[in-house]
Design an enzyme around this catalytic site. Sequence first.
Site, short mmCIF file in Angstrom:
data_model
loop_
_atom_site.label_atom_id
_atom_site.label_comp_id
_atom_site.label_asym_id
_atom_site.label_seq_id
_atom_site.Cartn_x
_atom_site.Cartn_y
_atom_site.Cartn_z
N ARG A 98 0.83 -1.21 0.00
CA ARG A 98 0.00 0.00 0.00
C ARG A 98 0.87 1.26 0.00
NH1 ARG A 98 -5.24 -0.01 2.25
NH2 ARG A 98 -4.80 1.85 3.48
N ARG A 142 9.73 5.68 -3.28
CA ARG A 142 10.05 6.63 -4.35
C ARG A 142 11.50 7.04 -4.31
NH1 ARG A 142 5.68 9.99 -2.52
NH2 ARG A 142 3.78 9.22 -3.50
N ARG A 174 -8.80 -6.23 13.49
CA ARG A 174 -8.06 -5.43 14.43
C ARG A 174 -8.96 -4.27 14.84
NH1 ARG A 174 -4.32 -7.32 17.27
NH2 ARG A 174 -3.08 -5.40 17.35
N ARG A 229 0.30 5.65 16.51
CA ARG A 229 0.51 6.98 15.97
C ARG A 229 -0.25 8.02 16.78
NH1 ARG A 229 -2.31 5.57 10.13
NH2 ARG A 229 -4.25 4.83 11.00
N GLU A 272 -3.34 6.53 19.11
CA GLU A 272 -4.01 5.31 18.62
C GLU A 272 -3.34 4.07 19.16
OE1 GLU A 272 -5.07 6.86 14.21
OE2 GLU A 272 -4.74 4.71 14.40
N TYR A 279 -9.81 -4.85 3.16
CA TYR A 279 -9.08 -3.68 3.63
C TYR A 279 -9.24 -2.57 2.58
CZ TYR A 279 -4.96 -1.26 5.71
OH TYR A 279 -4.09 -0.37 6.29
N ASP A 325 -9.98 1.15 0.96
CA ASP A 325 -9.91 2.59 1.18
C ASP A 325 -11.27 3.19 0.83
OD1 ASP A 325 -7.27 2.79 2.01
OD2 ASP A 325 -6.51 2.80 -0.04
#
Length: 366
Positions: free
Chosen positions: A171, A175, A248, A279, A299, A347, A349
């Site tokens: 995901r 770069r 989860r 996070r 979190e 999962y 988006d």
Amino acid sequence: MKYDYLVVGAGLYGAVFAREAVRKGKKVLVIDKRPNVAGNVFTEQIEGINVHKYGAHIFHTNNKEVWDYVNRFAEFNRFTNSPVANYHGELYSLPFNMYTFNKMWGVTTPEEAEAEIKKQREEAGITEPKNLEEQAISLVGKDIYEKLIKGYTEKQWGRPCTELPAFIIKRLPVRFTFDNNYFNALYQGIPVGGYTKMVENMLDGIEVRLNCDYLENKAELDKLAKKVIYTGPIDAYFGFKLGALEYRSVRFETEVLDKPNFQGNAAVNYTDRETPWTRIIEHKWFEFGTQPKTVISREYSSEWKQGDEPYYPVNDEKNGKLYAEYKQLAGGEKDVIFGGRLGEYKYYDMDVVIASALDACRKELV
Ligand code: UDP
């Protein structure tokens, strides 16, 4: 029957389906067991800041149809997600890009970075990655795997990286340019005024009943409509009769701080194993907030148990097999369409959820 469709769940899938069905002249009732619409994209104002109550959501897509669609219901700002990774106090840029490689190894050119990753991949002897650990090492090398991926992933998923599917890490972009944009997406932003407002706009003029639990009142509710659009967990629909799918869950500790700026960024990932949270989100930065206070959410990831909110389907082999069995059962429910992250145990988006709802509309609404 009073309605053509009973839409169970007022999240994105349900709201899009309901909107389109009404547009086609159908009679629709939307219900949700929560006291609010918008499912897990729900935002709530605290101190004038739109707080993402069920975790950070950054809308991003390459799908022009979906982008045009959501822009009918909200104006989107220019927010670009650029999370920072904090590994024991060392800060790194995400996703993995030239800034990350420079900080990690001191390299300054793409060739040097590629050479370093190649060396680390060869040292690890991986040819065909079979799990998340091998996939990560072969993409970015061992150092980045150990500092920025291993601890975070094991906290988030509660499983060793060797037992997780490789696709999870795919995901994230890798770069060889100086570009901290987390997503490879043509279109990205946050709906101005929050997601709740966007979903309310989708549901404008449509009958919605909140605090209404479908599975607890199934027999009665089924009598109201010819067809059901079910966006809850597929295993719960069948009373968990083949066993429970694993999810989860996430727990948020949200705090209002009496200062304007806590961490200088919307998302900071704590990628070491020792910090208990995964996070910290500082919500105001999604909308370039100028409020005098700030709201942050730590979190904590945990295994889902009955009574918790399910967030992430665990798309490993075992759960994949069990889902396939539930899907077979779902095929026998001729008047029910299963959709969304929980209904399809994927999962997904946000943009994919919307695309899949629009797809279902094309098939269903004639
Ligand atoms: N990930 C990681 N380190 C990070 C961020 C992400 O190792 O700092 C991995 C982790 O395995 C995670 C996956 O990348 O599950 C996908 O991350 P993403 O940010 O897409 O997760 P989400 O925002 O959906 O929770």
